[in-house]
Enzyme design. Structure first.
Site, PDB file in Angstrom:
ATOM      1  CB  SER A 172      -0.858  -0.021   1.267  1.00 39.92           C
ATOM      2  OG  SER A 172      -1.415   1.253   1.506  1.00 39.92           O
TER       3      SER A 172
ATOM      4  CE1 TYR B  90      -3.469  -2.419   6.004  1.00 39.30           C
ATOM      5  CE2 TYR B  90      -3.136  -0.139   5.347  1.00 39.30           C
ATOM      6  CZ  TYR B  90      -3.358  -1.459   5.019  1.00 39.30           C
ATOM      7  OH  TYR B  90      -3.479  -1.819   3.702  1.00 39.30           O
TER       8      TYR B  90
ATOM      9  CE  LYS C 282      -1.111  -4.365   3.628  1.00 35.40           C
ATOM     10  NZ  LYS C 282      -1.353  -5.708   3.068  1.00 35.40           N
TER      11      LYS C 282
END
Ligand code: UDP
Length: 339
Positions: free
Chosen positions: A124, A148, A152
């Site tokens: 992302s 989050y 990643k």
């Protein structure tokens, strides 16, 4: 031979599974249905083949993933399975880390054990944090603004280290903001609970499930004061995964671990999206500008040059097409898959 799609019942995974099937690949889906529904698998099968193999399992479970690789003679993997809510990660950082890094570790361990070497990973643009320069290239600084994003980055680092010790060729696809749905209107984004993301929330307002959209922040240093993102059609994104697998399978393709941005290169503000959606839907979407959302960044959009060079891929669908397709899905399935 076949391609394993972990998280293939989810939003991007299911669209990618369709694109891979349409490109002539044998697709196997693995998903634990923790954030998706069996009805998504039914929809996927009706758009591909009724006997599309589906394995209900956790991607962190090395034995289940390994058995799937062996049973279906898998030679390439697209790994999506992960939690994706920023707010969920802020309230449960440990759970997010355990699930997202654990699933990536499980997939890698199973691939090693079965000699499968080609992997496309669902990353992302959140890995860029708040960029000090736009557009962002793959060489822009990395840094998370929430747990989050940190998961990643941790997954990307794990995959880079695995590629270094040999045996894995990885493309880390850093997505910008996917919206839209399959043009049939029968596959789409079906968030559980109140949506976190802009377009799903806005569409729920338009069908009367939410009262009004809160536009988070009207005082950013942007032309209209609202924040800017690079929205791309989920079918463009799905086709980017096909291009990535093709590049890895090509003898002259990338080896080791390479990060690639998948975005359009164009930024739109939240208020631009609201105006375009009101046009597409044919009625104004009730909205109100409120304070900024914690952890949000002001602006980001991609430099898409590497994807064009390395994968021969570029996004072709417009913001209006994204919204037309998303709206079709929302009208056909106002309460999501199971309603
Ligand atoms: N946004 C908003 N209202 C909402 C959801 C999102 O104004 O109900 C804004 C958000 O602040 C950001 C943009 O829309 O500027 C995209 O947010 P989203 O959560 O879809 O994706 P993100 O870029 O945060 O991953």
């Amino acid at each position: 031979m076949a391609v394993l799609v972990t998280g293939g019942a989810g939003y991007i995974g299911s669209h990618t599974a369709v694109a891979l099937h349409d490109a002539g690949r044998q697709v196997v889906v693995l998903d634990d249905l923790s954030n998706s529904s069996p009805a998504a698998v039914d929809a996927l099968r009706s758009l591909t083949r009724p006997d599309l193999p589906f394995v209900e399992a956790d991607a962190a479970d090395v034995d289940s993933v390994g058995r799937t690789l062996a049973d279906h003679r898998v030679d390439e993997v697209v790994h999506f399975a992960a939690f994706k809510s920023v707010s969920g990660s802020i309230s449960d950082p440990e759970g997010y880390h355990r699930n997202n890094v654990g699933c990536t570790a499980g997939v890698v361990a199973a691939m090693r054990a079965h000699g499968v070497s080609r992997l496309v990973f669902s990353s992302s643009c959140t890995v860029y944090g708040e960029p000090n320069h736009v557009p962002v290239t793959e060489a822009s600084p990395i840094g998370a603004t929430n747990p989050y994003g940190a998961t990643k980055i941790a997954c990307e680092e794990l995959l880079a280290a695995e590629a270094d010790v040999g045996g894995l060729d990885v493309l880390l696809l850093r997505y910008f903001n996917p919206v839209g749905s399959h043009p049939s209107g029968d596959l789409g984004e079906d968030p559980q609970g109140v949506p976190d993301n802009l377009v799903p929330y806005l569409m729920q307002v338009a069908v009367g499930r939410q009262e009004r959209l809160a536009v988070f922040g009207g005082d950013y240093d942007t032309p209209d004061g609202s924040a800017i993102r690079d929205y791309l059609h989920v079918m463009d994104l799905a086709e980017g995964h096909v291009a990535a697998l093709n590049a890895l399978a090509d003898g002259d393709g990338p080896t080791g671990c390479t990060a690639v941005n998948l975005g359009t290169g164009t930024g739109y503000s939240v208020l631009d999206v609201v105006a375009a959606a009101s046009r597409v839907i044919g009625q104004p979407v009730p909205h109100e500008v409120v304070g900024r959302r914690a952890g949000d960044i002001e602006r980001i959009w991609a430099d898409p040059a590497l994807a064009i060079d390395l994968l021969g891929w570029r996004a072709t669908r417009s913001l209006d097409e994204m919204l037309v397709d998303h709206w079709r899905w929302q009208q056909r399935h106002p309460n999501g898959y199971e309603a």
